[in-house]
Design a protein around this motif. Sequence first.
Motif, short mmCIF file in Angstrom:
data_model
loop_
_atom_site.label_atom_id
_atom_site.label_comp_id
_atom_site.label_asym_id
_atom_site.label_seq_id
_atom_site.Cartn_x
_atom_site.Cartn_y
_atom_site.Cartn_z
N VAL A 200 0.85 -1.20 0.00
CA VAL A 200 0.00 0.00 0.00
C VAL A 200 0.88 1.25 0.00
O VAL A 200 1.92 1.30 0.66
CB VAL A 200 -0.94 0.01 1.23
CG1 VAL A 200 -1.86 1.22 1.19
CG2 VAL A 200 -1.76 -1.27 1.29
N ASN A 201 0.44 2.25 -0.74
CA ASN A 201 1.17 3.52 -0.85
C ASN A 201 0.92 4.38 0.38
O ASN A 201 0.04 5.23 0.40
CB ASN A 201 0.72 4.26 -2.11
CG ASN A 201 1.32 5.65 -2.20
OD1 ASN A 201 2.46 5.88 -1.81
ND2 ASN A 201 0.53 6.60 -2.72
N PRO A 218 7.45 -0.19 -1.66
CA PRO A 218 6.56 -1.35 -1.69
C PRO A 218 6.81 -2.16 -2.96
O PRO A 218 7.19 -1.61 -3.99
CB PRO A 218 5.17 -0.74 -1.67
CG PRO A 218 5.35 0.64 -2.23
CD PRO A 218 6.73 1.08 -1.84
N VAL A 219 6.57 -3.46 -2.86
CA VAL A 219 6.75 -4.33 -4.03
C VAL A 219 5.49 -4.23 -4.90
O VAL A 219 4.39 -4.53 -4.44
CB VAL A 219 6.97 -5.79 -3.60
CG1 VAL A 219 7.15 -6.68 -4.83
CG2 VAL A 219 8.20 -5.89 -2.70
N PRO A 220 5.61 -3.79 -6.15
CA PRO A 220 4.44 -3.65 -7.02
C PRO A 220 3.73 -4.99 -7.24
O PRO A 220 4.36 -6.04 -7.14
CB PRO A 220 5.05 -3.13 -8.33
CG PRO A 220 6.36 -2.52 -7.92
CD PRO A 220 6.85 -3.37 -6.79
N GLN A 277 13.81 -1.94 -2.81
CA GLN A 277 14.67 -0.77 -2.71
C GLN A 277 14.68 0.00 -4.02
O GLN A 277 14.70 -0.57 -5.10
CB GLN A 277 16.10 -1.17 -2.36
CG GLN A 277 16.24 -1.87 -1.03
CD GLN A 277 17.68 -2.22 -0.73
OE1 GLN A 277 18.49 -1.37 -0.38
NE2 GLN A 277 18.00 -3.49 -0.87
N ALA A 278 14.68 1.31 -3.89
CA ALA A 278 14.84 2.20 -5.03
C ALA A 278 16.07 3.06 -4.79
O ALA A 278 16.60 3.13 -3.68
CB ALA A 278 13.61 3.09 -5.19
N ALA A 309 4.76 8.25 -1.24
CA ALA A 309 5.39 8.92 -2.38
C ALA A 309 5.16 8.19 -3.70
O ALA A 309 5.81 8.50 -4.70
CB ALA A 309 6.89 9.04 -2.13
N PHE A 310 4.22 7.24 -3.74
CA PHE A 310 4.07 6.40 -4.92
C PHE A 310 2.71 6.54 -5.58
O PHE A 310 2.17 5.59 -6.15
CB PHE A 310 4.34 4.94 -4.55
CG PHE A 310 5.67 4.72 -3.88
CD1 PHE A 310 6.82 4.57 -4.63
CD2 PHE A 310 5.76 4.71 -2.49
CE1 PHE A 310 8.05 4.39 -4.01
CE2 PHE A 310 6.98 4.53 -1.86
CZ PHE A 310 8.14 4.38 -2.62
N ASP A 311 2.14 7.74 -5.54
CA ASP A 311 0.83 7.97 -6.14
C ASP A 311 0.81 7.64 -7.63
O ASP A 311 -0.21 7.15 -8.14
CB ASP A 311 0.39 9.42 -5.94
CG ASP A 311 -0.20 9.68 -4.56
OD1 ASP A 311 -0.81 8.75 -4.00
OD2 ASP A 311 -0.06 10.80 -4.05
#
Length: 352
Positions: A200-201, A218-220, A277-278, A309-311
């Motif tokens: 979840v974002n 998060p893992v897509p 990780q990014a 931060a992943f909208d």
Amino acid sequence: MAPNDATAGNHNSLREKVVVVTGASGGVGRAVVRELGAQGAKVALVARGTTGLGAAAVDVGAAGGQARVFEADLAHYEQVRQAAERIEAEMGPIDVWINVAFSSVFAKFQDIEPEEFERTTKVTYLGYVWGTKVALDLMRSRNRGTIVQAGSALTYRAIPLQSAYCGAKHAIKGFTESVRVELMSEGSGIEITTVQLPAVNTPQFDWVRSKLRGRPQPVPPIYQPEVAARAIVFAAAHPERKEYWVGITTALTILANRVAPALLDRYLARTGVKSQQAEQGKQPDTVDRGSGNLWEPKDEWNDYGAHGAFDDRAHGRSPQVWLSQHRMQALLAGAGVAATAVLARTLRRRSR
């Protein structure tokens, strides 16, 4: 009912009900209290962090509900008990208790200090235990009430870099199953259910303690917190089911772990570290990025809200949620499709 409308036909079921939400100041908990506000509930907001809690109360009011703030550290039983007693004194008997609060450490197990692991376990596991205990203590005399545990796909399938969190989620499952059976054996009117969530974002990836080289992610596929919130609120109104699954990845992960756990081990050994990780850089194996919210709330002075931060990568809908909530209709629909296909095939053969 449309697959994407998880709460249709259920809008008034929680109206005027007293609902407690732990971890209410941010992330999934924040989205849950907004959804409850939209349904006209009386929401008790329990968490650390004055600013986040205050902003959450404003959100509930703006959505149409009522809210009061009760600061407590979920790791400490006495604080949870005192908060619950204040809630009943100020708002009335508690109808629903929703456990959401957690903390974590992103790191390899060998890099987690004993006190960090212990603190994560106290917040993420014992926080649910204490919340459940005080709720039951208050609900037993009335022989009614609902407890909802916000779970995770990681309840069933642990992944690397999250040993403390995964351990706590596994423990919650065992604890909750034991309590559920005890309530059943007593013929109790109190119900307890769990909602297993996907990635979840939420702001957790910016505020939990991390010792990773790259930025935690998060893992897509990633889902917006509102998807989780709608499912949790639905479960609060329909607690007769033991468990709900949110997101196709949650369903596939749980099912795959049942039939091929060794294969998942090998897959995660290859992909699990990198996928979380990014912004990888040439840095030491262990990088201390601060204590996060492990010891002190990150939203004491700043409001982080529900979203992370992943909208741009997060999904706002999950048709699978409807399937989880309406299994019988899904089975009947599937049977109907299969029967139609068989009939069509039979008619084609006869027409030849």
